[in-house]
Design an enzyme around this catalytic site. Sequence first.
Site, mmCIF file in Angstrom:
data_model
loop_
_atom_site.group_PDB
_atom_site.id
_atom_site.type_symbol
_atom_site.label_atom_id
_atom_site.label_comp_id
_atom_site.label_asym_id
_atom_site.label_seq_id
_atom_site.Cartn_x
_atom_site.Cartn_y
_atom_site.Cartn_z
ATOM 1 N N SER A 31 56.924 25.788 35.793
ATOM 2 C CA SER A 31 57.296 24.940 34.653
ATOM 3 C C SER A 31 58.809 24.818 34.522
ATOM 4 O O SER A 31 59.304 23.897 33.873
ATOM 5 C CB SER A 31 56.745 25.534 33.351
ATOM 6 O OG SER A 31 55.342 25.654 33.407
ATOM 7 N N GLY A 115 57.970 28.870 21.967
ATOM 8 C CA GLY A 115 56.896 29.596 22.631
ATOM 9 C C GLY A 115 55.560 29.186 22.024
ATOM 10 O O GLY A 115 54.515 29.300 22.648
ATOM 11 N N ASP A 147 55.020 17.992 28.566
ATOM 12 C CA ASP A 147 54.116 16.877 28.262
ATOM 13 C C ASP A 147 52.860 17.365 27.545
ATOM 14 O O ASP A 147 52.370 16.707 26.622
ATOM 15 C CB ASP A 147 53.765 16.056 29.513
ATOM 16 C CG ASP A 147 53.367 16.896 30.725
ATOM 17 O OD1 ASP A 147 53.439 18.143 30.667
ATOM 18 O OD2 ASP A 147 52.981 16.300 31.751
ATOM 19 N N ASN A 177 55.306 16.656 33.852
ATOM 20 C CA ASN A 177 54.922 17.181 35.167
ATOM 21 C C ASN A 177 53.407 17.102 35.381
ATOM 22 O O ASN A 177 52.896 17.618 36.369
ATOM 23 C CB ASN A 177 55.474 18.601 35.386
ATOM 24 C CG ASN A 177 54.871 19.617 34.430
ATOM 25 O OD1 ASN A 177 53.776 19.426 33.892
ATOM 26 N ND2 ASN A 177 55.573 20.721 34.219
ATOM 27 N N GLU A 356 53.617 19.032 6.109
ATOM 28 C CA GLU A 356 54.108 20.367 5.785
ATOM 29 C C GLU A 356 54.701 21.086 6.992
ATOM 30 O O GLU A 356 55.574 21.943 6.841
ATOM 31 C CB GLU A 356 52.981 21.212 5.174
ATOM 32 C CG GLU A 356 52.493 20.707 3.819
ATOM 33 C CD GLU A 356 51.528 19.533 3.908
ATOM 34 O OE1 GLU A 356 51.087 19.198 5.029
ATOM 35 O OE2 GLU A 356 51.216 18.942 2.871
ATOM 36 N N ASP A 413 41.243 20.924 -10.648
ATOM 37 C CA ASP A 413 41.368 20.306 -9.322
ATOM 38 C C ASP A 413 40.469 20.947 -8.272
ATOM 39 O O ASP A 413 40.121 20.326 -7.276
ATOM 40 C CB ASP A 413 42.825 20.335 -8.846
ATOM 41 C CG ASP A 413 43.591 19.102 -9.306
ATOM 42 O OD1 ASP A 413 42.956 18.116 -9.707
ATOM 43 O OD2 ASP A 413 44.834 19.138 -9.261
#
Lengths: 615, 615
Positions: A31, A115, A147, A177, A356, A413
Amino acid sequence: MNTGELTDLGQQLRVDSVRAAAAAGSGHPTSSMSAADLMAVLLARHLRYDFDRPAHPGNDRFVLSKGHASPLLYSAYKAAGAIDDEELLTFRKLGSRLEGHPTPQRLPWVETATGSLGQGLPVGVGIALAGKRLDRTGYRVWVLCGDSELAEGSVWEAAEHAGYEHLDNLTVVVDVNRLGQRGPTRHGHDLDAYARRFQAFDWHTIEVDGHDVDAIDRAYGEAASTKGQPTAILARTLKGKGVEGVQDREGLHGKPLPEADEAIAELGGPRDIRVRVQEPPAARMLHSVHTGNFDLPTWDKGEEVATRNAFGQALAALGTGRGDIVALDGEVGDSTRAEFFAKEHPDRYFECYIAEQQLVASAVGLAARGWVPYAATFAAFLTRAYDFVRMASVSGAGINLVGSHAGVAIGEDGPSQMGLEDLAMMRAVHGSTVLYPCDANQTARLVGAMAGLEGVRYLRTSRGESPVIYGPDEDFPVGGSKVLRSSDSDRLTLVAAGVTVHEALAAADALEREGIRARVIDLYSVKPVDRAALRKAAEETGCLVTVEDHHPEGGIGDAVLDAFGDGRPVPRLVRLAVRSMPGSASPDEQLHAAGIDAESIAAAGRLLVEEAVVP
Amino acid sequence: MNTGELTDLGQQLRVDSVRAAAAAGSGHPTSSMSAADLMAVLLARHLRYDFDRPAHPGNDRFVLSKGHASPLLYSAYKAAGAIDDEELLTFRKLGSRLEGHPTPQRLPWVETATGSLGQGLPVGVGIALAGKRLDRTGYRVWVLCGDSELAEGSVWEAAEHAGYEHLDNLTVVVDVNRLGQRGPTRHGHDLDAYARRFQAFDWHTIEVDGHDVDAIDRAYGEAASTKGQPTAILARTLKGKGVEGVQDREGLHGKPLPEADEAIAELGGPRDIRVRVQEPPAARMLHSVHTGNFDLPTWDKGEEVATRNAFGQALAALGTGRGDIVALDGEVGDSTRAEFFAKEHPDRYFECYIAEQQLVASAVGLAARGWVPYAATFAAFLTRAYDFVRMASVSGAGINLVGSHAGVAIGEDGPSQMGLEDLAMMRAVHGSTVLYPCDANQTARLVGAMAGLEGVRYLRTSRGESPVIYGPDEDFPVGGSKVLRSSDSDRLTLVAAGVTVHEALAAADALEREGIRARVIDLYSVKPVDRAALRKAAEETGCLVTVEDHHPEGGIGDAVLDAFGDGRPVPRLVRLAVRSMPGSASPDEQLHAAGIDAESIAAAGRLLVEEAVVP
């Protein structure tokens, strides 16, 4: 550097990545190899950075979002002369600064810990916001992404934010890649698929061969000169590029190269190219810290004030006194009262809309540039950003998070809006501070105190009004508590925080009428917890009732027991908390149904002093 | 229904929304009014649903992602005859099924709890995946979103997933009323801004006037007949539509209408239109539960096996025995070993790529359709989906989550990859089960047991190998524990789980050599916890050492103390946990540095039996 030299530098970064991983016996060389040319051109021709002065206000900022490609980052540091070859080979070893994934706690040139994929761009957006709206020293922010990580929604929250804010100081370089950890990505080498997405979010895009150093150079130049839009460079690369046996092959993610010596030979052997990184332009920080001429708001005892209101007013006042305070909202500033800050300091207020993860990431980015951010939303919705909070702690980022609408006390709520896991979540974060005030004066003081702390700080506020019980001059040290009722004949201690403090006081009154004296402790500092006061109460009163508007796990009950985890005698205790799933009901009905109102507390206390087991 | 009737129905839904909120004294009528015509046309002309048989396999599935518009949903239920007017007016009251935000725990027609924005579409994608790949009974999934919530990254994770999977059975209707909670949205009435984004993610899009019932009707028809792509209908609407005093105005989010009676009159007064909702086509569920012919894998004592491997093998075997088991991966199936399932049951394996929110949301959607999902990623990365886990609990969704790479024991990769908050996070979820096995046979049994539990189930697995200590026939009831060392002269009890069980056993051996007998409890069921065994150990041995590869808050130490929160005497104890920020190092070095290895446990035990306070 010319084409040949840049190509050579790319090969050196590959060789050093292979060497570091081989020495460690683990790590991600393939990588690293795909992005080596992208890194070489950036380092040698575009990054403006003084490695001797990482705090230089004019420095560009580089974020390795694909943090597992740390061998590439450390190889670049070596090429820039920031570390030597000996240190490079300490990679991933005990005590080394060169961890598996880079963190600013170890290395001064790292902006944010990565990470956990999909976080580098959001934090980069936060840094770019600082650069564009506050610092204005002209630095650019470069983010190198993989990617695979573009599957993370947080990347598109960030893309949306950056496009909307016209962050033309931000460039994301995507190392396409085509291979993730376990196999091909969704879009393989279809650069256009990624470009279409970024364009839809109002980004400028450039597609490029990620191994053509001249093309990369032109792309970076175009990105730097593009005005009014952030730029995404989609670079077609090969994982493991340059070593036939691993190049573009599956099953080789996160593994040292099988034949490192041969691979190094195939890459042309070790080199010792030293890059002269461009100096940043002269610059100075614009944010001055002026601490005079401000007073935190105060209230008279007996006034009915919601702690969320006190937070908003205190933050606005703090912002008047200190030029480094900034506030961020998740499109609920009218509820959290963060909008009080917005009205007085619109230039330092960041509307993040209902996103958030980006809210917290922006705070981390702003903190990385020296600002002191307060990010507010409903406590329940901070769960959305838990991975960002966790990683902020790995970064050592100094951020203030404020969660309103805590617990069942919000009322009608219902459970989707109730913060009932937030204390557990925030306490479990390494190095965190967790504060939960019960009145307005206490809230204001804690809002002020938070600014001076380290690490992740969390303040829990309440929706409904509650009486002011402390005078305006009372002090509330972090790590302290308040004894609200106390006598020589206390037979138990009620430990509460926030809304349950008022219930505990009423319960103590009820018990006293029955001849049972109860001590009442306001545990406003949930972490660190006031061990001394709790131990004293245990010794003097023998038993405790803890009561919290939170699920039973990880909250105030557990915080109290933290004072007794070192082998000393532990008091008998009863833990009252929200043990069932709430529905819709009024605040009082909710507290009663959950068994955390005054009546329930008194009942539990009564049984406890009788040495009965509480059902 | 013709144009006039549909328009009337829309007005009725508005009137009933206003009435419900007025009766409650709270709620979101204006957000209901903007979407009333969209709902009217769906209910009367496109939804195929038998309200008497919500479990009918042919029913379309409707998700109200903007859950705060619950008055609209309940008004639609009334129009469909599912509830009566009396019940409608119980909205938000104690004991009512009609909560502030809808939840399937109360109402059989609700697919998933909403109220945390940006979750309805991701869960809808999960249901659509079930419909397309598993159930194949031809149902459509309709999701009604707000425009504000499109700022959530989770929406774009979902869009990416749905586009890539060609979910043409999925339609999202976006109620673009241009106003969020605190003011205008980013894109206002720019439908094209949203359309561009969905198109980039390979969706078909339709822009429509959301108050033109004929245009809406045509759009739904076009969506239903579009093949190969999901469809997003971007509908231009006005918040508070139909009442001049509130229509398209700021500052009226989440509030009953100021003059409800006048508003109702302006809307034409109450109506009593009853909708005959289309019957679903005849259908039967395809997933049969065959439980014969499978054995969980077993291992011999002494073998070295990673619990993640045992999980993968057990899940694959379980999938062979039960046709209703499905597995989901966050692009780390080679690490979690979920790929073992993929190899044997590719038709029931869902690759979610690096998108943990969609991973969990897909599991919730699949569970809503009766499948038994196991979703696996690194324990650390489940923090990314905490809000989805929390809401799964509000839904009462039966999902299995599996977090690998727990704790510092993973070694070199460092803190970004270490699950160190996962136990706290999962324990704090209402009704959750938290399991943490230490060997392969135990893991396999627990993987099997999880399938039969209710609510959110979490299994924590380890990266490294550990010795098999249990025989293949050992039973591991959820809520139980195993006493691994015990004698009449035990002077303390070591309580461990997972990797620390092996350390505790070694510590007990070391202590025994010094003449100190220690009981060892394997607390594999962290929640519910084995209160009886812990209480017995406390009574018989007097004191406890808990040891966990997790931060000190909310994990095993707290779980143990849960057995002593009812007023009974509490044993003295010492809690060993990861109290510092780890770096890179080998697994053994990590355990030692964190003070949770055998040596540290023995040292703590030694001090404890001497009645010393442990530093």
